[in-house]
Design a protein around this motif. Structure first.
Motif, PDB file in Angstrom:
ATOM      1  N   ILE A  93       0.849  -1.207   0.000  1.00  0.00           N
ATOM      2  CA  ILE A  93       0.000   0.000   0.000  1.00  0.00           C
ATOM      3  C   ILE A  93       0.883   1.257   0.000  1.00  0.00           C
ATOM      4  CG2 ILE A  93      -1.551   1.394   1.470  1.00  0.00           C
ATOM      5  CD1 ILE A  93      -3.167  -0.668   0.026  1.00  0.00           C
ATOM      6  N   ALA A  94       1.937   1.250   0.785  1.00  0.00           N
ATOM      7  CA  ALA A  94       2.848   2.405   0.820  1.00  0.00           C
ATOM      8  C   ALA A  94       3.423   2.664  -0.574  1.00  0.00           C
ATOM      9  CB  ALA A  94       3.976   2.156   1.829  1.00  0.00           C
ATOM     10  N   PHE A  95       3.803   1.589  -1.266  1.00  0.00           N
ATOM     11  CA  PHE A  95       4.328   1.704  -2.633  1.00  0.00           C
ATOM     12  C   PHE A  95       3.266   2.315  -3.557  1.00  0.00           C
ATOM     13  CE2 PHE A  95       5.061   0.433  -6.929  1.00  0.00           C
ATOM     14  CZ  PHE A  95       6.428   0.299  -7.096  1.00  0.00           C
ATOM     15  N   LYS A  96       2.059   1.778  -3.477  1.00  0.00           N
ATOM     16  CA  LYS A  96       0.975   2.238  -4.364  1.00  0.00           C
ATOM     17  C   LYS A  96       0.660   3.722  -4.132  1.00  0.00           C
ATOM     18  CE  LYS A  96      -3.826   1.132  -5.669  1.00  0.00           C
ATOM     19  NZ  LYS A  96      -4.682   2.265  -5.307  1.00  0.00           N
ATOM     20  N   LEU A  97       0.546   4.115  -2.875  1.00  0.00           N
ATOM     21  CA  LEU A  97       0.212   5.511  -2.568  1.00  0.00           C
ATOM     22  C   LEU A  97       1.266   6.451  -3.143  1.00  0.00           C
ATOM     23  CD1 LEU A  97      -1.026   5.236   1.144  1.00  0.00           C
ATOM     24  CD2 LEU A  97      -2.418   5.576  -0.920  1.00  0.00           C
ATOM     25  N   LYS A  98       2.518   6.093  -2.938  1.00  0.00           N
ATOM     26  CA  LYS A  98       3.616   6.944  -3.410  1.00  0.00           C
ATOM     27  C   LYS A  98       3.644   7.005  -4.939  1.00  0.00           C
ATOM     28  CE  LYS A  98       8.643   6.652  -3.528  1.00  0.00           C
ATOM     29  NZ  LYS A  98       9.816   6.013  -2.941  1.00  0.00           N
ATOM     30  N   HIS A  99       3.536   5.847  -5.576  1.00  0.00           N
ATOM     31  CA  HIS A  99       3.675   5.817  -7.033  1.00  0.00           C
ATOM     32  C   HIS A  99       2.458   6.389  -7.746  1.00  0.00           C
ATOM     33  CE1 HIS A  99       7.559   3.763  -7.562  1.00  0.00           C
ATOM     34  NE2 HIS A  99       7.340   3.486  -6.289  1.00  0.00           N
ATOM     35  N   GLU A 100       1.263   6.219  -7.181  1.00  0.00           N
ATOM     36  CA  GLU A 100       0.086   6.780  -7.849  1.00  0.00           C
ATOM     37  C   GLU A 100       0.066   8.306  -7.754  1.00  0.00           C
ATOM     38  OE1 GLU A 100      -3.059   3.530  -8.883  1.00  0.00           O
ATOM     39  OE2 GLU A 100      -3.650   4.789  -7.178  1.00  0.00           O
ATOM     40  N   LEU A 101       0.460   8.822  -6.603  1.00  0.00           N
ATOM     41  CA  LEU A 101       0.509  10.280  -6.464  1.00  0.00           C
ATOM     42  C   LEU A 101       1.568  10.854  -7.414  1.00  0.00           C
ATOM     43  CD1 LEU A 101      -0.463  12.829  -5.038  1.00  0.00           C
ATOM     44  CD2 LEU A 101       1.187  12.378  -3.215  1.00  0.00           C
ATOM     45  N   THR A 102       2.714  10.211  -7.464  1.00  0.00           N
ATOM     46  CA  THR A 102       3.779  10.648  -8.379  1.00  0.00           C
ATOM     47  C   THR A 102       3.279  10.606  -9.820  1.00  0.00           C
ATOM     48  OG1 THR A 102       5.397   9.734  -6.860  1.00  0.00           O
ATOM     49  CG2 THR A 102       6.161  10.169  -9.087  1.00  0.00           C
ATOM     50  N   HIS A 103       2.561   9.519 -10.178  1.00  0.00           N
ATOM     51  CA  HIS A 103       2.064   9.359 -11.548  1.00  0.00           C
ATOM     52  C   HIS A 103       1.062  10.462 -11.908  1.00  0.00           C
ATOM     53  CE1 HIS A 103       1.047   7.319 -15.242  1.00  0.00           C
ATOM     54  NE2 HIS A 103      -0.233   7.379 -14.920  1.00  0.00           N
ATOM     55  N   LEU A 104       0.186  10.798 -10.962  1.00  0.00           N
ATOM     56  CA  LEU A 104      -0.789  11.867 -11.217  1.00  0.00           C
ATOM     57  C   LEU A 104      -0.072  13.184 -11.493  1.00  0.00           C
ATOM     58  CD1 LEU A 104      -3.461  11.099  -8.443  1.00  0.00           C
ATOM     59  CD2 LEU A 104      -3.836  10.963 -10.923  1.00  0.00           C
ATOM     60  N   ILE A 105       0.936  13.468 -10.681  1.00  0.00           N
ATOM     61  CA  ILE A 105       1.657  14.729 -10.843  1.00  0.00           C
ATOM     62  C   ILE A 105       2.459  14.715 -12.150  1.00  0.00           C
ATOM     63  CG2 ILE A 105       3.476  16.183  -9.840  1.00  0.00           C
ATOM     64  CD1 ILE A 105       2.297  15.255  -7.051  1.00  0.00           C
ATOM     65  N   GLU A 106       3.126  13.603 -12.423  1.00  0.00           N
ATOM     66  CA  GLU A 106       3.928  13.518 -13.656  1.00  0.00           C
ATOM     67  C   GLU A 106       3.081  13.640 -14.913  1.00  0.00           C
ATOM     68  OE1 GLU A 106       6.248   9.968 -13.201  1.00  0.00           O
ATOM     69  OE2 GLU A 106       7.937  11.086 -12.330  1.00  0.00           O
ATOM     70  N   THR A 107       1.831  13.154 -14.844  1.00  0.00           N
ATOM     71  CA  THR A 107       0.970  13.249 -16.027  1.00  0.00           C
ATOM     72  C   THR A 107       0.074  14.498 -15.970  1.00  0.00           C
ATOM     73  OG1 THR A 107      -0.594  11.731 -14.939  1.00  0.00           O
ATOM     74  CG2 THR A 107       0.958  10.759 -16.497  1.00  0.00           C
ATOM     75  N   GLU A 108       0.421  15.402 -15.058  1.00  0.00           N
ATOM     76  CA  GLU A 108      -0.246  16.713 -14.945  1.00  0.00           C
ATOM     77  C   GLU A 108      -1.746  16.597 -14.721  1.00  0.00           C
ATOM     78  OE1 GLU A 108       1.160  19.314 -18.033  1.00  0.00           O
ATOM     79  OE2 GLU A 108       3.250  18.867 -17.560  1.00  0.00           O
ATOM     80  N   LYS A 109      -2.122  15.621 -13.891  1.00  0.00           N
ATOM     81  CA  LYS A 109      -3.532  15.471 -13.510  1.00  0.00           C
ATOM     82  C   LYS A 109      -3.757  16.189 -12.179  1.00  0.00           C
ATOM     83  CE  LYS A 109      -4.681  12.229 -16.651  1.00  0.00           C
ATOM     84  NZ  LYS A 109      -3.902  10.998 -16.588  1.00  0.00           N
ATOM     85  N   PRO A 110      -4.953  16.718 -11.973  1.00  0.00           N
ATOM     86  CA  PRO A 110      -5.250  17.288 -10.658  1.00  0.00           C
ATOM     87  C   PRO A 110      -5.379  16.167  -9.619  1.00  0.00           C
ATOM     88  CG  PRO A 110      -7.228  17.270 -12.003  1.00  0.00           C
ATOM     89  CD  PRO A 110      -6.119  16.762 -12.880  1.00  0.00           C
ATOM     90  N   VAL A 111      -4.952  16.454  -8.409  1.00  0.00           N
ATOM     91  CA  VAL A 111      -5.020  15.447  -7.341  1.00  0.00           C
ATOM     92  C   VAL A 111      -6.270  15.709  -6.504  1.00  0.00           C
ATOM     93  CG1 VAL A 111      -3.856  14.444  -5.343  1.00  0.00           C
ATOM     94  CG2 VAL A 111      -2.502  15.263  -7.290  1.00  0.00           C
ATOM     95  N   TYR A 112      -7.139  14.718  -6.462  1.00  0.00           N
ATOM     96  CA  TYR A 112      -8.368  14.803  -5.664  1.00  0.00           C
ATOM     97  C   TYR A 112      -7.971  14.964  -4.194  1.00  0.00           C
ATOM     98  CZ  TYR A 112     -13.000  13.190  -4.043  1.00  0.00           C
ATOM     99  OH  TYR A 112     -14.227  13.072  -3.460  1.00  0.00           O
ATOM    100  N   PRO A 113      -8.603  15.889  -3.449  1.00  0.00           N
ATOM    101  CA  PRO A 113      -8.142  16.155  -2.075  1.00  0.00           C
ATOM    102  C   PRO A 113      -7.988  14.900  -1.219  1.00  0.00           C
ATOM    103  CG  PRO A 113      -9.761  17.790  -2.727  1.00  0.00           C
ATOM    104  CD  PRO A 113      -9.676  16.807  -3.863  1.00  0.00           C
ATOM    105  N   GLN A 114      -8.927  13.962  -1.318  1.00  0.00           N
ATOM    106  CA  GLN A 114      -8.806  12.757  -0.476  1.00  0.00           C
ATOM    107  C   GLN A 114      -7.565  11.925  -0.835  1.00  0.00           C
ATOM    108  OE1 GLN A 114     -12.459  10.548   0.289  1.00  0.00           O
ATOM    109  NE2 GLN A 114     -11.319   8.671   0.669  1.00  0.00           N
ATOM    110  N   THR A 115      -7.200  11.910  -2.119  1.00  0.00           N
ATOM    111  CA  THR A 115      -5.990  11.177  -2.538  1.00  0.00           C
ATOM    112  C   THR A 115      -4.777  11.738  -1.800  1.00  0.00           C
ATOM    113  OG1 THR A 115      -6.953  10.892  -4.749  1.00  0.00           O
ATOM    114  CG2 THR A 115      -4.573  10.537  -4.543  1.00  0.00           C
ATOM    115  N   PHE A 116      -4.703  13.057  -1.759  1.00  0.00           N
ATOM    116  CA  PHE A 116      -3.585  13.733  -1.130  1.00  0.00           C
ATOM    117  C   PHE A 116      -3.622  13.560   0.386  1.00  0.00           C
ATOM    118  CE2 PHE A 116      -0.822  17.405  -0.348  1.00  0.00           C
ATOM    119  CZ  PHE A 116       0.186  17.067  -1.240  1.00  0.00           C
TER     120      PHE A 116
END
Ligand code: GDP
Ligand code: FE
Ligand code: FE
Length: 201
Positions: free
Chosen positions: A165-188
């Protein structure tokens, strides 16, 4: 192959009825994804001695509303868990909540752990149950998922649900930012909460 029959009365239908219902609402490809997530969730639950039946039901149902329309969501605006903000974010954010609410109202799901695992499978939560971890991970690592490091996460998930889960949280947030997607507040917020409650050293 999956061979599970529901025995705990968590939902008012058989697995066969649920499979048919999910199949009816989804394209062939996405239906097969749901079957793979079910199977992967069962395997993770068995490996970690967690609740196999909850993992199986949540895995099968998690993307049940992924091809529903905004009008379907709006039918639930009276639901206590409904959030009017979802509409601004689109289906990728509201399909989990709609699947959970619809399963509760239409399919006779009456188990909170399954409900919240489906509800939060995309963005996570502050209160990760084992079922929620298993479904989020099964969705991430089912056999057809292919991304750099996928086999590393599969191995990690066999060793420790929390580490994966720690891996997924880190990599998904990074992926959203790298692909210039907005981050939903709960994700953050979920990322921050996990970080604060799982500090190393
Ligand atoms: P799927 O339903 O099997 O495709 O998997 P998920 O439910 O995990 O994810 C659905 C989509 O939501 C993916 O494309 C994610 O990248 C996207 N997603 C997850 N969190 C966020 C977020 O915070 N912001 C945005 N914009 N998209 C997100
Ligand atoms: Fe999903
Ligand atoms: Fe999925």
């Amino acid at each position: 192959m999956t061979s599970i029959s529901y025995q705990k009365g968590l939902i008012d239908c058989t697995r066969e009825e649920l499979v048919r219902e999910v199949e009816k609402k989804l394209s062939r490809e996405r239906f097969k994804h749901c079957l793979r997530v079910e199977e992967t969730a069962i395997q993770l639950a068995e490996k970690h001695h967690e609740d196999v039946e909850r993992a199986a039901i949540a895995g099968l149902l998690h993307d049940y509303a992924k091809e529903h329309q905004l009008a379907d969501l709006e039918k639930y605006s009276d639901h206590p868990d409904y959030d009017p903000e979802w509409k601004k974010w689109g289906r990728s954010i509201w399909h989990g909540p709609l699947a959970a609410m619809k399963a509760q109202r239409k399919l006779g799901l009456h188990d909170d752990e399954i409900y919240w695992a489906i509800f939060n499978h995309t963005v996570g939560s502050f209160n990760w149950t084992s079922t929620a971890k298993i479904v989020a991970l099964a969705d991430y690592i089912e056999p057809e998922r292919d991304f750099p490091g996928a086999d590393d996460v599969r191995r990690l998930a066999d060793q420790s649900l929390d580490a994966a889960i720690a891996f997924k949280l880190k990599h998904e947030l990074t992926h959203l930012i790298e692909t210039e997607k907005p981050v939903y507040p709960q994700t953050f917020n979920v990322y921050n909460h996990w970080h604060q409650t799982h500090q190393k050293g």
